[in-house]
Write a protein that holds these residues in place. Structure first.
Motif, PDB file in Angstrom:
ATOM      1  N   ASP A  36       0.825  -1.203   0.000  1.00  6.29           N
ATOM      2  CA  ASP A  36       0.000   0.000   0.000  1.00  6.29           C
ATOM      3  C   ASP A  36       0.864   1.260   0.000  1.00  6.29           C
ATOM      4  OD1 ASP A  36      -2.434  -1.435   0.087  1.00  6.29           O
ATOM      5  OD2 ASP A  36      -2.205  -1.726   2.246  1.00  6.29           O
ATOM      6  N   SER A  37       2.143   1.115  -0.314  1.00  6.97           N
ATOM      7  CA  SER A  37       3.082   2.233  -0.319  1.00  6.97           C
ATOM      8  C   SER A  37       3.579   2.493  -1.741  1.00  6.97           C
ATOM      9  CB  SER A  37       4.279   1.931   0.586  1.00  6.97           C
ATOM     10  OG  SER A  37       3.855   1.636   1.910  1.00  6.97           O
ATOM     11  N   TYR A  38       4.139   3.671  -1.939  1.00  3.28           N
ATOM     12  CA  TYR A  38       4.817   3.971  -3.191  1.00  3.28           C
ATOM     13  C   TYR A  38       6.140   3.208  -3.209  1.00  3.28           C
ATOM     14  CZ  TYR A  38       1.706   7.820  -4.502  1.00  3.28           C
ATOM     15  OH  TYR A  38       0.632   8.579  -4.880  1.00  3.28           O
ATOM     16  N   VAL A  39       6.452   2.589  -4.340  1.00  2.29           N
ATOM     17  CA  VAL A  39       7.695   1.826  -4.464  1.00  2.29           C
ATOM     18  C   VAL A  39       8.486   2.377  -5.652  1.00  2.29           C
ATOM     19  CG1 VAL A  39       8.738  -0.430  -4.895  1.00  2.29           C
ATOM     20  CG2 VAL A  39       6.705  -0.243  -3.423  1.00  2.29           C
ATOM     21  N   ALA A  40       9.731   2.751  -5.374  1.00  7.11           N
ATOM     22  CA  ALA A  40      10.631   3.195  -6.439  1.00  7.11           C
ATOM     23  C   ALA A  40      11.450   2.004  -6.928  1.00  7.11           C
ATOM     24  CB  ALA A  40      11.550   4.302  -5.929  1.00  7.11           C
ATOM     25  N   PHE A  41      11.766   1.984  -8.239  1.00  7.93           N
ATOM     26  CA  PHE A  41      12.561   0.881  -8.774  1.00  7.93           C
ATOM     27  C   PHE A  41      13.656   1.430  -9.680  1.00  7.93           C
ATOM     28  CE2 PHE A  41       9.402   1.487 -12.110  1.00  7.93           C
ATOM     29  CZ  PHE A  41      10.145   1.350 -13.270  1.00  7.93           C
ATOM     30  N   LYS A  42      14.655   0.588  -9.861  1.00 14.70           N
ATOM     31  CA  LYS A  42      15.779   0.918 -10.743  1.00 14.70           C
ATOM     32  C   LYS A  42      16.262  -0.365 -11.396  1.00 14.70           C
ATOM     33  CE  LYS A  42      20.277   3.262 -10.777  1.00 14.70           C
ATOM     34  NZ  LYS A  42      21.281   4.001  -9.961  1.00 14.70           N
ATOM     35  N   VAL A  43      16.534  -0.320 -12.710  1.00 19.69           N
ATOM     36  CA  VAL A  43      16.975  -1.501 -13.460  1.00 19.69           C
ATOM     37  C   VAL A  43      18.435  -1.299 -13.869  1.00 19.69           C
ATOM     38  CG1 VAL A  43      16.575  -2.998 -15.445  1.00 19.69           C
ATOM     39  CG2 VAL A  43      14.636  -1.875 -14.319  1.00 19.69           C
ATOM     40  N   LYS A  44      19.271  -2.278 -13.533  1.00 18.26           N
ATOM     41  CA  LYS A  44      20.679  -2.253 -13.921  1.00 18.26           C
ATOM     42  C   LYS A  44      20.980  -3.466 -14.794  1.00 18.26           C
ATOM     43  CE  LYS A  44      22.351  -0.050  -9.646  1.00 18.26           C
ATOM     44  NZ  LYS A  44      23.307  -0.202  -8.507  1.00 18.26           N
ATOM     45  N   THR A  45      22.050  -3.372 -15.594  1.00 13.58           N
ATOM     46  CA  THR A  45      22.477  -4.497 -16.428  1.00 13.58           C
ATOM     47  C   THR A  45      23.997  -4.556 -16.480  1.00 13.58           C
ATOM     48  OG1 THR A  45      22.414  -5.469 -18.654  1.00 13.58           O
ATOM     49  CG2 THR A  45      22.352  -3.077 -18.517  1.00 13.58           C
ATOM     50  N   THR A  46      24.514  -5.746 -16.698  1.00 18.49           N
ATOM     51  CA  THR A  46      25.963  -5.918 -16.796  1.00 18.49           C
ATOM     52  C   THR A  46      26.514  -5.455 -18.146  1.00 18.49           C
ATOM     53  OG1 THR A  46      25.609  -8.182 -17.580  1.00 18.49           O
ATOM     54  CG2 THR A  46      25.933  -7.869 -15.211  1.00 18.49           C
ATOM     55  N   ASN A  47      25.635  -5.164 -19.090  1.00 22.93           N
ATOM     56  CA  ASN A  47      26.060  -4.736 -20.434  1.00 22.93           C
ATOM     57  C   ASN A  47      25.191  -3.563 -20.887  1.00 22.93           C
ATOM     58  OD1 ASN A  47      27.158  -4.548 -22.991  1.00 22.93           O
ATOM     59  ND2 ASN A  47      27.030  -6.742 -23.427  1.00 22.93           N
ATOM     60  N   PRO A  48      25.390  -2.380 -20.295  1.00 22.37           N
ATOM     61  CA  PRO A  48      24.495  -1.245 -20.575  1.00 22.37           C
ATOM     62  C   PRO A  48      24.563  -0.745 -22.020  1.00 22.37           C
ATOM     63  CG  PRO A  48      26.368  -0.555 -19.252  1.00 22.37           C
ATOM     64  CD  PRO A  48      26.414  -2.033 -19.297  1.00 22.37           C
ATOM     65  N   LYS A  49      25.682  -0.958 -22.734  1.00 23.28           N
ATOM     66  CA  LYS A  49      25.774  -0.495 -24.116  1.00 23.28           C
ATOM     67  C   LYS A  49      24.966  -1.360 -25.079  1.00 23.28           C
ATOM     68  CE  LYS A  49      30.375   1.584 -23.672  1.00 23.28           C
ATOM     69  NZ  LYS A  49      31.765   1.604 -24.221  1.00 23.28           N
TER      70      LYS A  49
END
Length: 240
Positions: A36-49
């Motif tokens: 019931d709360s706001y949830v922030a997310f972030k996506v990372k990758t080992t190969n960003p290019k």
């Protein structure tokens, strides 16, 4: 298959790409807020290019979902055995109500700062693209009639072309013969009608000469003989 985190559930847990050379390929993730709360997310990758993630950060409202699109850039070479070692990491954390994506900062996902960060690891899977059905050659079935074929560059098959040319020539020749026959019939009919008209006219003249001959038999007998001869010739022509 989806993760069973306390904040966000992620589906699927594998980023599946139908791999094709020199072509961008995309797949999507669905993030579901279980709280019931706001949830922030972030996506990372080992190969960003190699990958483009949209959005790579965001806010998932309480009891709602958010879709994330992951696009792999066009590749020039295929990996060995279609195996990929790239990994993705999804981080999520509770945040204050009413925050927006522009309020997200890197410090929010810093565990050392005392934030409770939930993490979900995702792996990348390559699969072969679906193959189109193999074409069935026309006329291959038993009892089917042969059909014309066209090559890939648009040229007509040589055998079919020669058959079509011969058929066209035969139809043209038959049409020409039919036209000649119609013209001949029309000409003969016209000649016959003219002969009939001429015969009728000669008969009328003969009758007239007969009547006049009764008055003067000696002067017209020779003419009558000639007319009778002509009438016989014409009638003989008509009887052919």
């Amino acid at each position: 298959m989806s993760s069973a985190g306390d904040l966000l559930s992620v589906e699927p847990l594998e980023l599946t790409f139908p791999f094709e050379l020199k072509k961008q390929i995309s797949c999507s993730l669905q993030l579901s807020n279980k709280t019931d709360s706001y949830v922030a997310f972030k996506v990372k990758t080992t190969n960003p290019k190699k990958y483009c993630v949209r959005p790579n950060t965001g806010i998932v409202m309480p009891r709602s979902t958010c879709d994330v699109m992951v696009t792999m850039q066009a590749q020039k070479e295929a990996p060995v055995d279609m195996q990929c070692k790239d990994k993705f990491l999804l981080q999520s954390v509770k945040t204050n109500d009413g925050v927006s994506p522009k309020d997200i900062s890197a410090d929010m996902f810093n565990k050392e700062a005392g934030h409770v960060v939930e993490e979900c690891k995702l792996r990348v899977v390559y699969v072969s693209p679906p193959q189109p059905p193999s074409p069935v050659a026309e006329g291959s079935e038993e009892g089917s009639s042969p059909r014309g074929s066209v090559s890939e560059n648009g040229n007509v098959n040589g055998l079919d072309f020669s058959q079509g040319t011969r058929g066209f020539a035969e139809r043209t020749e038959a049409q020409e013969k039919s036209a000649e026959a119609r013209a001949l019939i029309s000409r003969l009919t016209e000649e016959k009608n003219n002969a009939i008209q001429q015969t009728s006219r000669l008969r009328q003249e003969l009758e007239l000469l007969k009547r006049e001959g009764n008055k003067n038999r000696g002067g017209v007998s020779f003419i009558i003989v000639i007319l009778i001869g002509l009438l016989g010739i014409i009638m003989g022509y008509l009887m052919k």
